[in-house]
Enzyme design. Structure first.
Site, PDB file in Angstrom:
ATOM      1  N   LYS A  30      59.975 -57.586  46.990  1.00 45.51           N
ATOM      2  CA  LYS A  30      59.351 -56.337  47.439  1.00 45.51           C
ATOM      3  C   LYS A  30      58.957 -56.390  48.912  1.00 45.51           C
ATOM      4  O   LYS A  30      59.093 -55.391  49.637  1.00 45.51           O
ATOM      5  CB  LYS A  30      58.143 -56.049  46.549  1.00 45.51           C
ATOM      6  N   LYS A  53      55.868 -63.032  52.011  1.00 41.83           N
ATOM      7  CA  LYS A  53      55.026 -62.074  52.739  1.00 41.83           C
ATOM      8  C   LYS A  53      55.027 -62.406  54.225  1.00 41.83           C
ATOM      9  O   LYS A  53      55.187 -61.521  55.079  1.00 41.83           O
ATOM     10  CB  LYS A  53      53.601 -62.083  52.175  1.00 41.83           C
ATOM     11  N   LYS A 108      62.566 -65.692  41.629  1.00 38.89           N
ATOM     12  CA  LYS A 108      61.620 -64.573  41.584  1.00 38.89           C
ATOM     13  C   LYS A 108      60.911 -64.522  40.234  1.00 38.89           C
ATOM     14  O   LYS A 108      61.546 -64.302  39.199  1.00 38.89           O
ATOM     15  CB  LYS A 108      62.375 -63.262  41.824  1.00 38.89           C
ATOM     16  N   GLY A 140      52.842 -56.296  42.939  1.00 40.21           N
ATOM     17  CA  GLY A 140      52.896 -55.974  41.513  1.00 40.21           C
ATOM     18  C   GLY A 140      51.718 -56.540  40.753  1.00 40.21           C
ATOM     19  O   GLY A 140      51.225 -55.945  39.792  1.00 40.21           O
ATOM     20  N   ASN A 141      51.213 -57.705  41.206  1.00 38.90           N
ATOM     21  CA  ASN A 141      50.068 -58.316  40.542  1.00 38.90           C
ATOM     22  C   ASN A 141      48.765 -57.602  40.863  1.00 38.90           C
ATOM     23  O   ASN A 141      47.758 -57.816  40.188  1.00 38.90           O
ATOM     24  CB  ASN A 141      49.963 -59.797  40.917  1.00 38.90           C
TER      25      ASN A 141
END
Length: 308
Positions: A205, A263, A122, A9-10
């Protein structure tokens, strides 16, 4: 190959950048220029984060005093449509006209007993200095946490359990569509009896993208972020970038929960569950990532940890 590419998103609204439609459009355009390089000859599924975007919509909603703010699951659905629209348009401007696109609103089941509901982690929305963050936390009842040298709002991030729209996603892929789905980790939902309803949360995500890639039998999961690899000793003179690692070995390094940790966890779970490769790397290097020349490759085929 069947590729699942998870955009941060960033990467779509960069840290510290004004959260305007123009900035988001330009960042989507940059991302799509890179993705277009790996589209020919491959099946393509694009997932994306939505932390900055859902936080912006929440702030805008709080400015409207005539009604209660919309819940996070509804805001998540809104961001899936907004970002999916921009990706479809910008990538469609780069690929042949005959290539079909589809954005799927993706509901994802979570467990009501997930411990994440008791410990929000989050980050969503913009960054604030400490004084502003503490003021907003007191005023709006938010949980806040450090994010680098700033602070952000944090919300519950339960684990994804099931992707409800996995069948139509498969059908679209089989017809040659580029599919944009599971935006922001999907729309968080849970059952109450036999009734499905939304949940005030944001699913990670990367973990959802790993589940998506596993259920689609993807050949490669690409977790695209704003750094070129996973590093040990990040920010120190001794920092080193990891070229390749076995999931059991990289798991031992203990990456931060608020940044690289999810991640690495997602990449490890995908590699273990499927035997296929996951790569963490920079969006700008996506062609080299797919070709095996960039990023941190996590695979059962690797022995130990290899550094660049």
């Amino acid at each position: 190959m069947r590729l699942v590419i998870a955009l941060g998103g960033n990467a779509l609204l960069r840290r510290g950048e004004a959260m305007t439609a123009e900035n988001q459009r330009e960042n989507v355009r940059i991302a799509c220029k890179q993705i277009a390089k790996v589209a020919p000859g491959n099946e393509l599924v694009i997932a994306h984060g939505n932390g900055p975007q859902v936080g912006l919509l929440a702030l805008q909603g709080n400015a409207y005093d005539a009604a209660n703010p919309y819940p996070l699951d509804v805001l998540g659905a809104e961001t899936e449509g907004m970002i999916g629209y921009m990706i479809e348009q910008e990538l469609g401007n780069l690929l042949p006209f005959e290539v079909p696109f589809a954005t799927i609103l993706t509901q994802v089941e979570v467990d009501s007993a997930d411990p994440a509901f008791k410990k929000p982690t989050k980050p969503i929305g913009p960054v604030y200095d400490k004084a502003e963050a503490e003021r907003l936390a007191a005023e709006k009842g938010w949980s806040i946490a450090p994010d680098g040298d700033k602070f952000r709002r944090v919300v519950a991030s339960p684990r994804p359990q099931r992707i409800f729209e996995i069948r139509p996603i498969k059908w679209l892929l089989e017809k040659g569509s580029v599919v944009i789905c599971a935006g922001g980790g999907g729309i968080p939902t849970m059952y109450e009896g036999n009734k499905l309803h939304g949940v005030e949360a944001v699913i990670d995500k990367d973990l959802c993208s790993a589940l998506l890639a596993e259920q689609l039998n993807a050949d490669l999961l690409v977790i695209a972020t704003d750094v070129d690899a996973a590093y040990i000793d990040w920010g120190k003179p001794t920092q080193k970038s990891i070229a390749a690692a076995h999931p059991d070995e990289i798991d031992k390094l203990g990456f931060a929960a608020g940044s690289m940790g999810p991640k690495v966890q997602a990449a490890c779970e995908f590699a273990r569950n499927t035997g296929s490769r996951a790569v963490i790397g920079s969006l700008e290097n996506i062609e080299a990532i797919v070709q095996g020349r960039s990023g941190t490759r996590i695979s059962l085929e690797v022995q130990g940890i290899q550094y660049y």
